[in-house]
Design an enzyme around this catalytic site. Structure first.
Site, PDB file in Angstrom:
ATOM      1  N   LYS A  82       0.816  -1.220   0.000  1.00 30.45           N
ATOM      2  CA  LYS A  82       0.000   0.000   0.000  1.00 30.45           C
ATOM      3  C   LYS A  82       0.852   1.273   0.000  1.00 30.45           C
ATOM      4  O   LYS A  82       0.366   2.340  -0.349  1.00 30.45           O
ATOM      5  CB  LYS A  82      -0.971   0.008   1.189  1.00 30.45           C
ATOM      6  CG  LYS A  82      -0.318   0.172   2.532  1.00 30.45           C
ATOM      7  CD  LYS A  82      -1.331   0.217   3.659  1.00 30.45           C
ATOM      8  CE  LYS A  82      -0.676   0.336   5.018  1.00 30.45           C
ATOM      9  NZ  LYS A  82       0.205   1.484   5.181  1.00 30.45           N
ATOM     10  N   ASP A  83       2.138   1.164   0.389  1.00 30.37           N
ATOM     11  CA  ASP A  83       3.017   2.338   0.395  1.00 30.37           C
ATOM     12  C   ASP A  83       3.812   2.508  -0.892  1.00 30.37           C
ATOM     13  O   ASP A  83       4.570   3.464  -1.033  1.00 30.37           O
ATOM     14  CB  ASP A  83       4.010   2.250   1.566  1.00 30.37           C
ATOM     15  CG  ASP A  83       3.344   2.429   2.920  1.00 30.37           C
ATOM     16  OD1 ASP A  83       2.300   3.102   2.980  1.00 30.37           O
ATOM     17  OD2 ASP A  83       3.858   1.887   3.916  1.00 30.37           O
ATOM     18  N   ARG A 132      -8.333   8.465   2.126  1.00 30.40           N
ATOM     19  CA  ARG A 132      -9.314   7.387   1.930  1.00 30.40           C
ATOM     20  C   ARG A 132     -10.185   7.226   3.181  1.00 30.40           C
ATOM     21  O   ARG A 132     -11.413   7.125   3.091  1.00 30.40           O
ATOM     22  CB  ARG A 132      -8.551   6.083   1.640  1.00 30.40           C
ATOM     23  CG  ARG A 132      -9.401   4.824   1.631  1.00 30.40           C
ATOM     24  CD  ARG A 132      -8.520   3.578   1.605  1.00 30.40           C
ATOM     25  NE  ARG A 132      -7.658   3.468   2.779  1.00 30.40           N
ATOM     26  CZ  ARG A 132      -8.033   2.901   3.924  1.00 30.40           C
ATOM     27  NH1 ARG A 132      -9.228   2.392   4.056  1.00 30.40           N
ATOM     28  NH2 ARG A 132      -7.197   2.835   4.942  1.00 30.40           N
ATOM     29  N   ARG A 133      -9.536   7.223   4.356  1.00 26.40           N
ATOM     30  CA  ARG A 133     -10.301   7.082   5.604  1.00 26.40           C
ATOM     31  C   ARG A 133     -11.153   8.319   5.865  1.00 26.40           C
ATOM     32  O   ARG A 133     -12.304   8.210   6.282  1.00 26.40           O
ATOM     33  CB  ARG A 133      -9.350   6.847   6.783  1.00 26.40           C
ATOM     34  CG  ARG A 133      -8.722   5.454   6.796  1.00 26.40           C
ATOM     35  CD  ARG A 133      -7.747   5.317   7.949  1.00 26.40           C
ATOM     36  NE  ARG A 133      -7.155   3.981   8.012  1.00 26.40           N
ATOM     37  CZ  ARG A 133      -5.877   3.737   8.289  1.00 26.40           C
ATOM     38  NH1 ARG A 133      -5.043   4.742   8.495  1.00 26.40           N
ATOM     39  NH2 ARG A 133      -5.436   2.496   8.338  1.00 26.40           N
ATOM     40  N   ARG A 150       0.472  11.752  11.757  1.00 24.40           N
ATOM     41  CA  ARG A 150       1.403  10.983  10.939  1.00 24.40           C
ATOM     42  C   ARG A 150       2.329  10.185  11.828  1.00 24.40           C
ATOM     43  O   ARG A 150       2.319  10.300  13.038  1.00 24.40           O
ATOM     44  CB  ARG A 150       2.223  11.931  10.049  1.00 24.40           C
ATOM     45  CG  ARG A 150       1.484  12.517   8.853  1.00 24.40           C
ATOM     46  CD  ARG A 150       1.647  11.726   7.573  1.00 24.40           C
ATOM     47  NE  ARG A 150       2.887  10.976   7.495  1.00 24.40           N
ATOM     48  CZ  ARG A 150       4.066  11.488   7.179  1.00 24.40           C
ATOM     49  NH1 ARG A 150       4.184  12.762   6.875  1.00 24.40           N
ATOM     50  NH2 ARG A 150       5.139  10.727   7.139  1.00 24.40           N
ATOM     51  N   ARG A 156       1.898   6.992  16.416  1.00 26.32           N
ATOM     52  CA  ARG A 156       0.519   7.497  16.457  1.00 26.32           C
ATOM     53  C   ARG A 156      -0.141   7.165  17.791  1.00 26.32           C
ATOM     54  O   ARG A 156      -0.896   7.973  18.333  1.00 26.32           O
ATOM     55  CB  ARG A 156      -0.296   6.905  15.301  1.00 26.32           C
ATOM     56  CG  ARG A 156       0.160   7.411  13.943  1.00 26.32           C
ATOM     57  CD  ARG A 156      -0.728   6.928  12.826  1.00 26.32           C
ATOM     58  NE  ARG A 156      -0.044   7.020  11.545  1.00 26.32           N
ATOM     59  CZ  ARG A 156      -0.640   7.033  10.368  1.00 26.32           C
ATOM     60  NH1 ARG A 156      -1.950   6.940  10.299  1.00 26.32           N
ATOM     61  NH2 ARG A 156       0.057   7.112   9.262  1.00 26.32           N
ATOM     62  N   CYS A 243      -1.092  10.302  -4.035  1.00 22.44           N
ATOM     63  CA  CYS A 243      -1.274   9.997  -2.616  1.00 22.44           C
ATOM     64  C   CYS A 243      -2.413  10.791  -1.984  1.00 22.44           C
ATOM     65  O   CYS A 243      -2.826  10.496  -0.869  1.00 22.44           O
ATOM     66  CB  CYS A 243       0.023  10.194  -1.846  1.00 22.44           C
ATOM     67  SG  CYS A 243       0.431  11.911  -1.549  1.00 22.44           S
TER      68      CYS A 243
END
Length: 310
Positions: A82-83, A132-133, A150, A156, A243
């Site tokens: 995903k990155d 997206r979230r 971040r 986090r 992104c």
């Protein structure tokens, strides 16, 4: 000549190192004669705590890792798929030799009081930097507030404890890798929070000409995951998402060999949602990815993606 030592380059976060340990363990089980050592790097994405787009997007987490591989300082890189940007090819001279079996693709809510999203009072600050979230959360829970946060998952969680947010949205697979699943207060189904492309998958990247290393690690790959990633990454490539694009989706390889792909594109506020879902039938995975992306482009996905600054 068979390879004797594989140097694995990794970001130095606890999450990245946990991912490398999984690879080392699987490699040792299959090829006990091969030694491994870790070459840690700190990426610009790890150092920078601002908006990722200002650093050139997701590649901020892979650039230094790619450089170590190409310079011959390491032989293998472990990436969260995903990155890894899909709107441009992998750096010339490198290939993905394997995708490991997929982990949980869902998102989780971490609320210190153990509540679910439905139970959070209006104005609760949810920490996430994922567009997206944000899009999906804002569409269903407009009364909740998202705050940018971040850093790796451990960082986090520290920021949550320090009061920078009231709750967090994190990947279930990431919390599993760092042994923090006890912090999860709610696991969100894929229908509630559609995952990012490549969710829950680790990819092993090698230099193209390193046939011994490729041969040694390719056996760790999972064929079903390979088909899912081929479809998902082609889907993202055709959409040319960046992104800051709220793009989500996932492919699923069934036990009988059938493959499906669900793709979604959102406006940043989540009010516009474009949806497409197809079964591959006789299509190969890359054609399935292309087909679902084209279905979304017909619905106006290009305009939606291009109006978002990046």
């Amino acid at each position: 000549m068979a390879v004797e030592l594989i140097r694995i380059v990794s970001r130095s976060s606890p999450m990245a190192l946990a991912q490398v340990e999984r690879v080392r363990a699987e490699l040792a089980a299959r090829n006990p004669e091969i030694r491994t050592e870790v070459v840690p790097v700190t990426t610009s994405g790890d150092r920078w705590q601002g908006d990722l787009a200002k650093l050139g997007g997701k590649g901020a987490f892979t650039k230094e890792v790619d450089a170590a591989l190409l310079a011959g300082e390491a032989d293998l890189a472990v990436h969260c798929v995903k990155d890894v940007p899909a709107d441009r090819p992998l750096p010339a001279g490198t290939v993905f030799a394997a995708y490991l079996a997929r982990d949980d693709i869902r998102d989780a809510l971490v609320d210190p009081a153990g509540r679910t999203l439905d139970q959070l009072p209006p104005g609760t600050r949810i920490g996430t930097s994922s567009v997206r979230r944000v899009a999906q959360l804002t569409a269903v829970y407009p009364e909740l507030v998202t705050v940018p946060i971040r850093g790796n998952a451990n960082r986090r969680l520290e920021k949550l404890a320090a009061g920078e947010a009231d709750a967090l949205l994190l990947a279930v697979s990431g919390l599993e890798r760092i042994g923090m699943t006890d912090r999860i207060s709610q696991v969100l189904g894929v229908d509630e929070m559609c995952p990012p492309i490549g969710a829950g998958v680790l990819a092993l990247q090698c230099r193209e000409g390193d046939t011994d290393v490729i041969e040694a690690v390719s056996g760790l790959g999972d064929p079903a995951t390979w088909r899912e990633m081929t479809a998902e990454r082609m889907f993202l490539h055709v959409l040319q998402g960046h992104c800051n694009s709220p793009i989500a989706g996932y492919a699923k390889a069934e036990r009988d060999g059938r493959l499906s792909l669900w793709g979604r594109v959102f406006s940043p506020d989540g009010k516009t949602v474009l949806d497409a879902h197809e079964w591959a039938g006789p299509l190969d995975p890359a054609t399935l990815g292309t087909s679902v992306a084209v279905a979304l482009l017909r619905q106006g996905a290009r305009e939606l993606i291009d109006t978002i600054p990046h």
